[in-house]
Structures are given as C-alpha cells and as structure tokens.
Scaffold this motif. Structure first.
Motif, PDB file in Angstrom:
ATOM      1  N   VAL A 226       0.790  -1.238   0.000  1.00 58.89           N
ATOM      2  CA  VAL A 226       0.000   0.000   0.000  1.00 58.89           C
ATOM      3  C   VAL A 226       0.823   1.289   0.000  1.00 58.89           C
ATOM      4  O   VAL A 226       0.249   2.379   0.122  1.00 58.89           O
ATOM      5  CB  VAL A 226      -0.972   0.030   1.214  1.00 58.89           C
ATOM      6  CG1 VAL A 226      -2.022  -1.063   1.060  1.00 58.89           C
ATOM      7  CG2 VAL A 226      -0.206  -0.114   2.527  1.00 58.89           C
ATOM      8  N   ASP A 227       2.152   1.204  -0.176  1.00 58.50           N
ATOM      9  CA  ASP A 227       2.942   2.433  -0.032  1.00 58.50           C
ATOM     10  C   ASP A 227       3.596   2.922  -1.321  1.00 58.50           C
ATOM     11  O   ASP A 227       4.578   3.666  -1.266  1.00 58.50           O
ATOM     12  CB  ASP A 227       4.010   2.254   1.060  1.00 58.50           C
ATOM     13  CG  ASP A 227       5.113   1.295   0.616  1.00 58.50           C
ATOM     14  OD1 ASP A 227       4.894   0.550  -0.373  1.00 58.50           O
ATOM     15  OD2 ASP A 227       6.176   1.289   1.244  1.00 58.50           O
ATOM     16  N   THR A 228       3.045   2.554  -2.464  1.00 58.13           N
ATOM     17  CA  THR A 228       3.655   3.027  -3.711  1.00 58.13           C
ATOM     18  C   THR A 228       3.526   4.547  -3.834  1.00 58.13           C
ATOM     19  O   THR A 228       4.466   5.228  -4.257  1.00 58.13           O
ATOM     20  CB  THR A 228       2.999   2.343  -4.922  1.00 58.13           C
ATOM     21  OG1 THR A 228       3.148   0.930  -4.769  1.00 58.13           O
ATOM     22  CG2 THR A 228       3.640   2.789  -6.234  1.00 58.13           C
ATOM     23  N   TYR A 229       2.366   5.075  -3.482  1.00 60.11           N
ATOM     24  CA  TYR A 229       2.162   6.525  -3.561  1.00 60.11           C
ATOM     25  C   TYR A 229       1.973   7.100  -2.159  1.00 60.11           C
ATOM     26  O   TYR A 229       2.923   7.512  -1.524  1.00 60.11           O
ATOM     27  CB  TYR A 229       0.957   6.834  -4.458  1.00 60.11           C
ATOM     28  CG  TYR A 229       1.086   6.233  -5.855  1.00 60.11           C
ATOM     29  CD1 TYR A 229       2.012   6.738  -6.773  1.00 60.11           C
ATOM     30  CD2 TYR A 229       0.296   5.148  -6.244  1.00 60.11           C
ATOM     31  CE1 TYR A 229       2.143   6.188  -8.043  1.00 60.11           C
ATOM     32  CE2 TYR A 229       0.413   4.600  -7.511  1.00 60.11           C
ATOM     33  CZ  TYR A 229       1.333   5.125  -8.409  1.00 60.11           C
ATOM     34  OH  TYR A 229       1.445   4.582  -9.664  1.00 60.11           O
ATOM     35  N   ASP A 230       0.760   7.021  -1.647  1.00 58.38           N
ATOM     36  CA  ASP A 230       0.445   7.596  -0.344  1.00 58.38           C
ATOM     37  C   ASP A 230      -0.228   6.489   0.468  1.00 58.38           C
ATOM     38  O   ASP A 230      -1.203   5.869   0.005  1.00 58.38           O
ATOM     39  CB  ASP A 230      -0.498   8.794  -0.532  1.00 58.38           C
ATOM     40  CG  ASP A 230      -1.024   9.309   0.788  1.00 58.38           C
ATOM     41  OD1 ASP A 230      -0.308  10.097   1.435  1.00 58.38           O
ATOM     42  OD2 ASP A 230      -2.124   8.890   1.202  1.00 58.38           O
ATOM     43  N   ILE A 231       0.288   6.230   1.645  1.00 61.68           N
ATOM     44  CA  ILE A 231      -0.172   5.045   2.374  1.00 61.68           C
ATOM     45  C   ILE A 231      -1.660   5.130   2.740  1.00 61.68           C
ATOM     46  O   ILE A 231      -2.402   4.166   2.603  1.00 61.68           O
ATOM     47  CB  ILE A 231       0.689   4.812   3.639  1.00 61.68           C
ATOM     48  CG1 ILE A 231       2.121   4.407   3.208  1.00 61.68           C
ATOM     49  CG2 ILE A 231       0.082   3.729   4.519  1.00 61.68           C
ATOM     50  CD1 ILE A 231       3.082   4.156   4.337  1.00 61.68           C
ATOM     51  N   ARG A 232      -2.103   6.317   3.155  1.00 63.87           N
ATOM     52  CA  ARG A 232      -3.511   6.434   3.569  1.00 63.87           C
ATOM     53  C   ARG A 232      -4.448   6.155   2.380  1.00 63.87           C
ATOM     54  O   ARG A 232      -5.418   5.403   2.493  1.00 63.87           O
ATOM     55  CB  ARG A 232      -3.759   7.828   4.150  1.00 63.87           C
ATOM     56  CG  ARG A 232      -5.053   7.893   4.914  1.00 63.87           C
ATOM     57  CD  ARG A 232      -5.291   9.115   5.753  1.00 63.87           C
ATOM     58  NE  ARG A 232      -6.682   9.046   6.193  1.00 63.87           N
ATOM     59  CZ  ARG A 232      -7.096   8.312   7.210  1.00 63.87           C
ATOM     60  NH1 ARG A 232      -6.226   7.625   7.921  1.00 63.87           N
ATOM     61  NH2 ARG A 232      -8.385   8.247   7.518  1.00 63.87           N
ATOM     62  N   ARG A 233      -4.124   6.749   1.239  1.00 67.85           N
ATOM     63  CA  ARG A 233      -4.934   6.459   0.043  1.00 67.85           C
ATOM     64  C   ARG A 233      -4.776   5.004  -0.379  1.00 67.85           C
ATOM     65  O   ARG A 233      -5.703   4.359  -0.853  1.00 67.85           O
ATOM     66  CB  ARG A 233      -4.519   7.387  -1.115  1.00 67.85           C
ATOM     67  CG  ARG A 233      -5.138   8.770  -1.024  1.00 67.85           C
ATOM     68  CD  ARG A 233      -5.204   9.435  -2.416  1.00 67.85           C
ATOM     69  NE  ARG A 233      -3.871   9.537  -3.010  1.00 67.85           N
ATOM     70  CZ  ARG A 233      -3.057  10.590  -2.894  1.00 67.85           C
ATOM     71  NH1 ARG A 233      -3.462  11.668  -2.245  1.00 67.85           N
ATOM     72  NH2 ARG A 233      -1.870  10.591  -3.443  1.00 67.85           N
ATOM     73  N   GLY A 234      -3.565   4.472  -0.185  1.00 69.32           N
ATOM     74  CA  GLY A 234      -3.306   3.078  -0.544  1.00 69.32           C
ATOM     75  C   GLY A 234      -4.178   2.122   0.260  1.00 69.32           C
ATOM     76  O   GLY A 234      -4.759   1.173  -0.299  1.00 69.32           O
ATOM     77  N   VAL A 235      -4.298   2.376   1.540  1.00 63.72           N
ATOM     78  CA  VAL A 235      -5.119   1.508   2.388  1.00 63.72           C
ATOM     79  C   VAL A 235      -6.584   1.605   1.963  1.00 63.72           C
ATOM     80  O   VAL A 235      -7.293   0.593   1.861  1.00 63.72           O
ATOM     81  CB  VAL A 235      -4.931   1.879   3.877  1.00 63.72           C
ATOM     82  CG1 VAL A 235      -5.956   1.164   4.750  1.00 63.72           C
ATOM     83  CG2 VAL A 235      -3.508   1.552   4.326  1.00 63.72           C
ATOM     84  N   ALA A 236      -7.025   2.824   1.684  1.00 57.13           N
ATOM     85  CA  ALA A 236      -8.414   3.014   1.243  1.00 57.13           C
ATOM     86  C   ALA A 236      -8.663   2.271  -0.071  1.00 57.13           C
ATOM     87  O   ALA A 236      -9.668   1.548  -0.225  1.00 57.13           O
ATOM     88  CB  ALA A 236      -8.722   4.507   1.076  1.00 57.13           C
ATOM     89  N   ASN A 237      -7.731   2.403  -1.014  1.00 54.77           N
ATOM     90  CA  ASN A 237      -7.850   1.683  -2.293  1.00 54.77           C
ATOM     91  C   ASN A 237      -7.858   0.170  -2.076  1.00 54.77           C
ATOM     92  O   ASN A 237      -8.577  -0.568  -2.765  1.00 54.77           O
ATOM     93  CB  ASN A 237      -6.688   2.052  -3.221  1.00 54.77           C
ATOM     94  CG  ASN A 237      -6.872   3.422  -3.857  1.00 54.77           C
ATOM     95  OD1 ASN A 237      -8.007   3.884  -4.040  1.00 54.77           O
ATOM     96  ND2 ASN A 237      -5.770   4.080  -4.172  1.00 54.77           N
ATOM     97  N   ALA A 238      -7.056  -0.282  -1.142  1.00 55.46           N
ATOM     98  CA  ALA A 238      -6.939  -1.720  -0.899  1.00 55.46           C
ATOM     99  C   ALA A 238      -8.263  -2.291  -0.409  1.00 55.46           C
ATOM    100  O   ALA A 238      -8.733  -3.327  -0.902  1.00 55.46           O
ATOM    101  CB  ALA A 238      -5.833  -1.986   0.118  1.00 55.46           C
ATOM    102  N   VAL A 239      -8.875  -1.609   0.545  1.00 58.00           N
ATOM    103  CA  VAL A 239     -10.133  -2.121   1.090  1.00 58.00           C
ATOM    104  C   VAL A 239     -11.252  -1.968   0.053  1.00 58.00           C
ATOM    105  O   VAL A 239     -12.141  -2.819  -0.058  1.00 58.00           O
ATOM    106  CB  VAL A 239     -10.473  -1.410   2.422  1.00 58.00           C
ATOM    107  CG1 VAL A 239     -11.838  -1.849   2.933  1.00 58.00           C
ATOM    108  CG2 VAL A 239      -9.389  -1.702   3.462  1.00 58.00           C
TER     109      VAL A 239
END
Lengths: 434, 434
Positions: A226-239
C-alpha cells in the motif's frame, strides 16, 4: 550432478601432493571444525548447513573435467592426480546436529580420516557452515525479538543467487516461517510466500486498478502493498478493491512505529478488522524489537538476515587436532600461533543441564565414551553424520531440514532466560574443557 | 545446464499471473537496476557480476521439473504455467560494463521488454550484482591501499561455496592478482595460488621435516607458513629447509607491523634477501594501509573481502521506470514512497570528464541518443549486453573477465586523486540528472 571438488582452496591439493611424496598422506588424522569465539557480543550461535555439506561431500569427486584442468594448470603432480581421481571420502564424521546451538570452542564437526582424505574437505566444509550458520544465528535473534509473531525471509536479492537458497533454508531452521525464494521451496521444503512489488502497481493507470487485478488473480486473502504513492490512500484503495475480507497490507517504507498504528486505526475504521499488517522496511532484530508494542502482525526481513546482521561469516575454522604416529599412537596436535592457539585432541561435547536449563558447554578432551560420563553429565551433542563414508540419511533433504528446525526449537528452550537478550554480552553458558 | 529460473522470489511469478489475467503482461516496459546510495561513506562503487548474470539469463528456463513443482504447489495458475514454459528473454538489456565505477543513481542496467518478461529477472539480477559488486567495491579499496603490492583473494571459506567463486572473480576484476579458489581458475581464468596450511606442519614430527617435505614437492620457490609454533624458529627452519633461494614466507598471526620487520631482518641476516614476505592475518583495507611502510611483499585477504568489508550487499534495486500506454505512448513511472522515491524514465548515463578526469555522473533522462549530446559530453557508459534476446559475447567467460579487469583499471585512472582515500566521504563525483 555437478562436482563440488574444485570449490576448494588450491593449497588443499598442494598439501596432498607434498604429503603423498613424503608418504604421510594416509596418516590417520582427526580434524575439528569449531569457532574460536562468537561474533559481535552474541550469546549463542546456531549451527546450520550440515545437511547441505553432506550433499556436497557426496558430490565431491574429481571427474575428467576437473582432472583435465588441474593437469593443464600443473596444480599438482601426476601421482596426486591419480590419487584425486580415486577420491571418495571413506572416513567418519560426527558433529552437532543441524539447528543445535554452539559456543566458543564447541567441536561442531569431528572428521576422522587419513590426512589427505580429511584435509581436502576443509574449504567446502567451512564455506557451507560459515555462511549458513551466520544466517541462522542472526535469524534466531530475530525470532526471539519477534516474540511469537511470524517472520518471512525475503533477502534473496541481497546475497549471491546460490547463497540465497541456503539463507532461506537456514532462516527456516532457526524459526522463520517462510521465504520468498522458490528454489528453497522446491529443494528444501521451505514454505514460500509473496504477492506483488511496487512495479505491479506502477504497471496500471491507478493503484486501485492494480489492486483489483491482484485480487482477481490471488483472491481477497492476498497481501496488498500500500505504499507506492500515499499510504492512507493506498489503504483506502486496498479495502475498496478487496473488501473488508482483505488478507493483509504490506508497508515497505516510512517510520513503521507511527505508520503501523495509523494503518491499523484506518483498517479498523473501514471495517477491515481482520486484515493483517506486515512490514518489510530494512528490518533487523533491533528494529523488530522496537516494534513489539506496535500492531504489526508479521515481519519480512531481507538484507540484515542474509548478511548475518553485522556478522556475515561465522568465523569457524577447521584444524588438525590429532594424528596417529606409527610408533607412539595418537598424538594431540595444535598450533600455538599468537591469538590463534588450538586445543588439541579428539573431543566429546556435552551440554550440561540443571533442571532442564543449560549451564555449561562441557568439552571432554581425549574423547571418553559418552557412557563413561554417566547419565547426569548432560546431553551428548555429537551425532553420527558420516560413518565409514556412508551419509546418515536422517540429516538429508527436506526431512533433514524439518528435523533441524524442530531440534533448534528444543535447544533454544534449554537456554537460560537472559540468553535471548539482544544486547551485547558474554556467551550464555561457559565453555569448560574437562 | 541447471535452470536458474527458481532462484526467484515468489512474487515475481504471482505478479505475472495477475498481469496475464489483467491483460497487461505484454505492456512494453523499461526496468532499471541502480543503487540509491553508496554504502558506508564510500566514494565509488564497482560494478561486477554482469558476465555471470548474462550466463544466468541464458539458463533462465522453466523446464519440466520447475513447472511440476510450481503446479504441485499451486504457485500460479495453469495459464501462467503455460506462459512460463514458453519463457525466453527476447528483450534488450544495455548497461554499465563490468568493472565500471558507479555512483548513486547510476542506471547500471536498463532492461526493455514486456512487463512479465522483464520483471521475472528482478531477483536473479539483483542477487548476482548486489553480491559481486559488494566484493568488487571492497576489493578496489584494498587495491588502492596496497599501492602496487600484489593482493590475493583467500576468502572462499568465509562465504557460501558458490559465492566464493563469484567473490574470487569479482576481486580479480577489481585488481587482485590471484585467488585461492580453484573453481574460479577453471571457470573464469583467475590465476590461482596457495601452498600449505598449519595442518601440514602439524602432520609432521617437526616443523623442519614439514618444510623439507613441502620443498621436495613444490620446490624452493614455494611459500612456507612460518607461524605454527614460533615465528623466529619458523623462519630459521624455513631457510634451513629451502636454502636462501626460498620463494616466500607467510605470516598469519601476531602484530604484523612489528613481526614483518623482524622477519625481514632475520631473512636478510640469513642471506635470504630475495625471499618475499606475504601476510594474511584478518586484513582489510585499513590494515593493509597501516602496513604501507612495513616490508611486506604481498597480501592475502579473506573474510573482509568476501563480505564486502562492512557492506556485504551493494543495495541495488530493480525498478519499473517507464511503460508504454496503448493510447498515450511512453509514460515515466516511479514510486513516491518515503525515502525511496524513484526517478522515472529511460536514462542515458555519461561520465563527464575534464582533461581526462571524471567530474560528474551525468544522467540524461528520457534517453536522448548519445550522438545528440555531442562529443564533449563525456564518456557514454552504456554498452549493449543483450539485444533482442541475444547475449553480447564480448562480456562472457574468461575473456569477459579479462576485459572487465582491464576496463576497471582504466575507469579508476579517470577518478580525481582524492577519490581513492579510504576515509568516509561523499561520492567522488556528483550525480546530475539532465
């Protein structure tokens, strides 16, 4: 089958040549493999590589190609080439079980054979045991630091491509749960793991698209990075891509102590309360220990593991400790070089225990039979590895690795509690020569 | 021919599986192998392993055994197994010549291929280059410290048995004169050396008898190891056994700065004025430098060399930097992870020179043709390594190693004088993105 015979220092062969000429090549000899000290304030070491070494000994043959090269290069005399051509190890090796702990002076292997037959294995035995034990010794400290959380070995890219397989195997013996290395899975039965790198995310127009593609292929139980770009957005995208049943997220950058807590809170908020967090950013045993109170579910360790976490070679040596004189019988030998003196004689090591807890590494010199020491002396540390040239099957292949892993856990459980501390210190138990 | 295909992290294959399913596996892609920084205050790094990597790429095939194991373990889907079965690298790789120097960000390899075809080489490429370059980078510092005195690599026993061969090769490229490792001699044409260990002396009733046996076999020009018991007596025995024409004595213990002077004086007194002194006791570049004024004739280096002298892995990474979008054409990509951001785009590196001295590592992003940069831009650093799947023969085998060694010497000669200092510092030249 590739011959391992030239993975050898040239001087082993020139010594054989000179011994043949002097008529001393068949002198019954005892060689010992041991470490003078533990590296770097460590409290114990872990023996690994034994099963690999046995395989390598079985393949230690001077075939036509090896002999042709040695002849062309005039490395040794024609007589020595004949001797090498006939070489088979016919001696006996006993030693510490793979996975066993060791301390300064522990006689890890005792090789009994004619001088030439035994000396020629020196380089190979040390290469295998020094590297594998360096990794296993570092791995055991990481396992202790993780206090029960699972660890995966991911360091293949940070060590030679063959050492990578050995490192995965050694880490598994010392308690790691899995490895990224496929060859270690095939060759040694190490469980393998891994899902995706940053490149996969970058291949797609958006992170969410990449996550969807990964979930479509590997299922919602996968681990998303989840840390390619921004971790917070990455986690949201993941879920969003996997749903609240997402298996895990992986974080490979940033200040993990802080980031992990934020990610845990975010996952919980999103309802992904069962989604695990795995971290993989340049960890070593100290970084793992520092994350003990953070909501980390598992660790992936690379560079520091496969390079022995500051001690990339175990410092083991292989020395002649006894030879049989035709006139006077067995003679203990040992060099007296400054700072490198060797204790001569064939040895019998025993781990002295009190109430099941290790209290000393007792090394009985001149090799009394174990029975003579009585039942209270402790746990005998030597097992047969090679008997009259025949390998002991118990230590080979995936079954040998599984046995070593189990034995390691039992040996660690015998240590006094403070032996598992990470700080620099003395060996956990003293070595006593008896 | 052993397949190298499973010396690979599992996630490379699961990414391929997911890309196949998403239809993105053939996306034209550019991967770059580079180091974000030099380890440990080093002023330059040395590229090594390139020739070995090309061999490994040629053997990168998923054969029946590899596929059967992947199938049994359900690592990837049946569709991905079909794709792997047909795998041949058909892309293009250009990169730094083996033996070349590198700096932070130097694009050491640029791999152009479909995404899946390129990503699957990541683990293997990094394993080979990270280890071999770590050794070559340490070796180059030792060569600088030895200011013209010859060095021999003797560390086989301190690294994995395959890495030992790679280390001997890398050290030779970086200017070492020889290695103890026989396989490195056979496989890569590295000159081999070595005569005897302490065990040989201990095999005989007296040191003098041992020396006589060695001289009988190897001639008076041999190197006698004189520190098994007492160095002064050892030197006397050596000259008695070999005469004043003795080739060399080797000292492997003690305070070398002091001992070497005493031994030189003793040899001269005995008339052995042409007998050389070689030292081998736990040397690294700093110990070598400290012996500059001592009458040492050559150095043998083991542990510190094969473990990268404090930097056992070069820290290189392999990143997707560009991909071709069907609609918009080439897109530069790069992750923005904290502390690990990547400069996207295909790159053309030039070593800027002024009066023959290197002044900068100029990295032209978006890959202008070299001709467009003009003749004064400097020395173009990329050479073709693989073109449409075909290896460039110039970099293979012993001839490739010899070429790399020669190129390394030329590249070192371009550095500004203070680049060879051993102290911690900044990279010898700045990296500029243009």
């Amino acid at each position: 089958m590739t011959s391992t015979a030239l993975r050898t220092d040239r001087y082993e062969l020139t010594m054989i040549d000179a011994a043949l000429r002097a008529g001393t090549h068949d002198t019954p000899s005892v060689f010992e493999l041991f470490a003078r000290r533990l590296p770097d304030g460590r409290r114990y070491g872990v023996v690994a590589g034994t099963g690999r070494l046995l395989d390598a000994i079985a393949e230690f043959r001077f075939g036509p190609e090896e002999l042709a090269w040695l002849r062309r290069e005039h490395v040794v005399s024609p007589e020595a080439l004949d001797w090498l051509e006939a070489y088979r190890f016919t001696g006996t090796i006993r030693g510490y079980r793979e996975g066993e702990l060791y301390f300064p002076g522990s006689p890890l292997l005792v090789v009994e054979a004619g001088f030439a037959e035994g000396v020629v294995l020196e380089t190979l035995a040390l290469s295998v045991l020094n590297y594998d034990s360096a990794v296993a010794s570092a791995a055991a400290r990481m396992v202790a630091a993780a206090v029960g959380r699972p660890l995966a070995e991911m360091g293949s890219r940070r060590t030679g491509e063959h050492s990578a397989v050995a490192a995965a195997r050694a880490a598994y013996i010392a308690g790691f749960g899995a490895s990224s290395n496929l060859e270690a899975g095939r060759r040694w039965g190490v469980p393998t793991m891994g899902t995706a790198a940053h490149a996969f995310t970058l291949l797609f127009d958006s992170e969410e698209r990449a996550f969807e593609a990964q979930v479509a292929s590997l299922g919602a139980g996968t681990t998303l990075l989840v840390d390619t770009y921004d971790i917070r957005r990455g986690v949201a995208n993941a879920v969003r891509a996997a749903g609240t049943g997402l298996g895990a997220v992986r974080i490979d950058s940033g200040d993990l102590g802080v980031v992990v807590r934020e990610v845990r809170a975010q996952l919980d908020e999103l309802g992904a309360t069962g989604t695990r967090i795995t971290v993989t950013n340049d960890l070593d045993e100290h970084a793992i220990a520092a994350l003990a109170s953070a909501p980390v579910d598992s660790y992936g360790v690379g560079t520091s593991l496969v390079t022995g976490s500051g001690a990339p070679a175990a410092g083991m040596v292989y020395k002649l400790v006894a030879r049989k004189d035709a006139a006077t019988g067995w003679v203990s030998v040992g060099k007296s070089s400054e700072g490198k003196a060797t204790v001569g004689g064939r040895k019998q090591p025993i781990r002295a225990l009190r109430g099941g807890v290790a209290v000393a590494e007792d090394i009985h010199v001149e090799d009394p039979p174990v029975e003579a020491l009585g039942p209270d002396a402790g746990r005998a540390l030597h097992v047969p590895l090679v008997t009259a040239g025949t390998l002991d099957e118990r230590w080979l292949g995936s079954a040998g690795v599984a046995a070593a892993r189990e034995h390691h856990a039992a040996a660690i459980a015998e240590l006094p509690a403070d032996a598992l501390r990470l700080s620099r210190g003395e060996p956990a138990i003293p070595t006593r020569y008896l």
